[in-house]
Design a protein around this motif. Structure first.
Motif, mmCIF file in Angstrom:
data_model
loop_
_atom_site.group_PDB
_atom_site.id
_atom_site.type_symbol
_atom_site.label_atom_id
_atom_site.label_comp_id
_atom_site.label_asym_id
_atom_site.label_seq_id
_atom_site.Cartn_x
_atom_site.Cartn_y
_atom_site.Cartn_z
ATOM 1 N N LEU A 94 1.029 -1.202 0.019
ATOM 2 C CA LEU A 94 0.172 0.078 -0.068
ATOM 3 C C LEU A 94 0.702 1.353 0.044
ATOM 4 C CD1 LEU A 94 -2.669 -1.114 2.673
ATOM 5 C CD2 LEU A 94 -2.583 -1.455 0.195
ATOM 6 N N VAL A 95 0.480 2.298 -0.575
ATOM 7 C CA VAL A 95 1.262 3.485 -0.730
ATOM 8 C C VAL A 95 0.440 4.739 -0.412
ATOM 9 C CG1 VAL A 95 2.391 5.079 -2.387
ATOM 10 C CG2 VAL A 95 2.227 2.503 -2.737
ATOM 11 N N LEU A 96 1.137 5.501 0.378
ATOM 12 C CA LEU A 96 0.476 6.786 0.820
ATOM 13 C C LEU A 96 1.461 7.993 0.033
ATOM 14 C CD1 LEU A 96 -1.677 8.191 2.731
ATOM 15 C CD2 LEU A 96 0.446 8.414 4.174
ATOM 16 N N SER A 97 0.730 8.767 -0.571
ATOM 17 C CA SER A 97 1.650 9.885 -1.401
ATOM 18 C C SER A 97 1.085 11.106 -1.142
ATOM 19 C CB SER A 97 1.467 9.265 -2.846
ATOM 20 O OG SER A 97 2.088 10.384 -3.851
ATOM 21 N N TYR A 98 2.013 12.029 -1.238
ATOM 22 C CA TYR A 98 2.007 13.576 -1.180
ATOM 23 C C TYR A 98 2.556 14.151 -2.400
ATOM 24 C CZ TYR A 98 0.504 13.030 3.720
ATOM 25 O OH TYR A 98 0.062 12.493 4.707
ATOM 26 N N GLU A 99 1.813 14.260 -3.396
ATOM 27 C CA GLU A 99 2.273 14.601 -4.733
ATOM 28 C C GLU A 99 3.029 15.818 -4.982
ATOM 29 O OE1 GLU A 99 0.687 15.277 -9.483
ATOM 30 O OE2 GLU A 99 -0.850 14.953 -7.713
ATOM 31 N N GLU A 100 2.368 16.873 -4.337
ATOM 32 C CA GLU A 100 3.107 18.366 -4.451
ATOM 33 C C GLU A 100 4.505 18.351 -3.644
ATOM 34 O OE1 GLU A 100 2.306 20.665 -6.222
ATOM 35 O OE2 GLU A 100 0.506 19.733 -7.019
ATOM 36 N N GLN A 101 4.244 17.546 -2.482
ATOM 37 C CA GLN A 101 5.579 17.563 -1.772
ATOM 38 C C GLN A 101 6.676 16.292 -2.199
ATOM 39 O OE1 GLN A 101 2.709 17.941 0.916
ATOM 40 N NE2 GLN A 101 3.733 18.581 2.618
ATOM 41 N N GLN A 102 6.292 15.458 -3.052
ATOM 42 C CA GLN A 102 6.930 14.398 -3.458
ATOM 43 C C GLN A 102 7.608 13.569 -2.591
ATOM 44 O OE1 GLN A 102 7.410 14.080 -6.715
ATOM 45 N NE2 GLN A 102 6.523 15.720 -7.407
ATOM 46 N N ILE A 103 6.610 13.166 -1.620
ATOM 47 C CA ILE A 103 6.558 12.084 -0.836
ATOM 48 C C ILE A 103 6.003 10.965 -1.003
ATOM 49 C CG2 ILE A 103 6.551 11.700 1.625
ATOM 50 C CD1 ILE A 103 6.988 14.779 2.277
ATOM 51 N N GLN A 104 6.605 9.888 -0.802
ATOM 52 C CA GLN A 104 5.628 8.677 -0.887
ATOM 53 C C GLN A 104 6.215 7.705 0.436
ATOM 54 O OE1 GLN A 104 6.410 6.458 -4.525
ATOM 55 N NE2 GLN A 104 5.580 8.299 -5.902
ATOM 56 N N LEU A 105 5.087 7.010 0.729
ATOM 57 C CA LEU A 105 5.277 5.934 1.880
ATOM 58 C C LEU A 105 4.753 4.806 1.590
ATOM 59 C CD1 LEU A 105 6.390 5.458 4.976
ATOM 60 C CD2 LEU A 105 3.929 6.241 5.574
ATOM 61 N N GLU A 106 5.381 3.608 1.697
ATOM 62 C CA GLU A 106 4.878 2.573 1.182
ATOM 63 C C GLU A 106 5.188 1.122 2.075
ATOM 64 O OE1 GLU A 106 6.132 -0.572 -2.706
ATOM 65 O OE2 GLU A 106 6.593 1.348 -2.749
ATOM 66 N N VAL A 107 4.249 0.535 2.319
ATOM 67 C CA VAL A 107 4.127 -0.575 3.319
ATOM 68 C C VAL A 107 3.698 -1.858 2.944
ATOM 69 C CG1 VAL A 107 3.067 -1.205 5.774
ATOM 70 C CG2 VAL A 107 3.735 1.241 5.250
ATOM 71 N N GLY A 108 4.221 -3.109 3.132
ATOM 72 C CA GLY A 108 3.746 -4.081 2.562
ATOM 73 C C GLY A 108 4.759 -5.271 3.012
ATOM 74 N N PRO A 109 4.640 -6.409 2.478
ATOM 75 C CA PRO A 109 5.161 -7.714 2.570
ATOM 76 C C PRO A 109 6.613 -7.791 1.781
ATOM 77 C CG PRO A 109 3.322 -8.409 1.324
ATOM 78 C CD PRO A 109 3.253 -6.748 1.820
ATOM 79 N N VAL A 110 6.690 -6.911 0.601
ATOM 80 C CA VAL A 110 7.640 -6.822 -0.331
ATOM 81 C C VAL A 110 8.261 -5.618 -0.001
ATOM 82 C CG1 VAL A 110 8.338 -6.848 -2.704
ATOM 83 C CG2 VAL A 110 6.388 -8.189 -1.702
#
Length: 316
Positions: A106-122
């Motif tokens: 799963l991905v949480l993204s802040y487009e304007e700030q160019q930040i991505q947080l990704e969580v998962g088994p891979v």
């Protein structure tokens, strides 16, 4: 075989997020380019427009999609996942978070700030090689921090990547391509709390699809449906993908594409070496709607692809 090697290489490149991405929005372009190159290498012949061509159209509306085509397909059961963590602090900016999915992650993204947080088994992607890695203490475990600069960035922007593993075995990957510094991203990471963020709605609704498909990828501009087995890997663009994006030069049809008319608008069907692989239609507002098939996952016929398209409604 050469074709298999090329397909693997192109898919890998399509799956690589671009520098300074916004929730993997470059995936669609990579998929289309990969598909057309495969078709070119395979020497796919142009499809002759049949005299019994089925009429169809894409709709743009706020209301529910049209009635599903009577082909025995059910309405897809889209389980849109919530992101498991909420940041208690985010670098100042006008952004709101988008929640998406990439395979099992799963991905949480802040487009304007160019930040991505990704969580998962891979494990997620580092996005770039960086200049150096080092270890820091983070939320009761050790995390790897990677920093670096990159070409064509805005003045003051840098890459900061942080990767760590949760006690339950899940991987967490935090990437920033904006003005935020390492201390900012560590503050962001340390402030995560276990509170779900609802999934963002997909850009389209789908009235009917082959049975058994699940959401394999979700961003603010595209959604992919694939067999459950496709969720085992962090791979982009599996199954049948529907995307809505601003028209670019890469959307120019190829000479071998079949030209059709969709409710008064031009559209094209592209053929791969083993059947139809892409259907593209122009929309209002200089946008393009593209339906792409990974035929290894969802090998639809031309008629089935058209009928699937009949049940697609684009949200404004």
């Amino acid at each position: 075989m050469l074709e298999d090697d090329l397909r693997s290489t192109l898919r890998d490149r399509a799956a690589q997020p671009a520098v300074q991405p916004d929730l993997l929005d470059q995936v669609r372009g990579g998929i289309r380019r990969s598909n057309r190159r495969r078709a070119a290498v395979a020497g796919a012949a142009a499809v002759i427009v049949a005299a019994i061509a089925v009429p169809f159209a894409f709709t743009e509306e706020k209301s529910p999609p049209p009635v599903a085509p009577a082909i025995g397909w059910p309405a897809p059961q889209l389980q849109l996942p919530a992101f498991p963590f909420t940041p208690s602090w985010v670098p100042p900016g006008p952004d709101t978070a988008d929640v998406g999915q990439l395979g099992p992650n799963l991905v949480l993204s802040y487009e304007e700030q160019q930040i991505q947080l990704e969580v998962g088994p891979v494990p997620g992607s580092w996005e770039m090689e960086g200049e150096e890695d080092h270890q820091v203490a983070l939320n009761g475990t050790q995390a790897t921090v990677r920093t670096g600069s990159y070409v064509d960035s805005r003045p003051g922007d840098r890459y900061v990547g942080i990767r760590w593993r949760l006690a339950d075995g899940r991987w967490v990957q935090l990437n920033s391509f904006g003005p935020a510094k390492e201390n900012d991203m560590l503050r962001f990471a340390r402030g995560l709390r276990e509170q779900p963020v609802p999934a963002s709605p997909p850009p389209v609704t789908v009235a009917a699809a082959p049975p058994g498909l699940v959401v394999q990828q979700l961003t603010r501009e595209n959604i992919c449906l694939a067999p459950p087995a496709a969720l085992s890997e962090r791979d982009s663009g599996r199954g049948i993908c529907v995307s809505v994006e601003v028209t670019s030069a890469e959307d120019k049809p190829q000479p071998e594409d079949e030209k059709i008319t969709l409710n008064g608008r031009p559209a094209w069907i592209s053929e791969g070496d083993d059947g139809p692989s892409e259907l593209t239609s122009t929309l209002t507002g200089k946008r393009t709607l593209t339906i792409y098939l990974d035929r290894e996952d969802v090998p639809l016929t031309r008629e089935e692809l058209i009928r699937f398209a009949e049940g697609v409604a684009v949200k404004r």
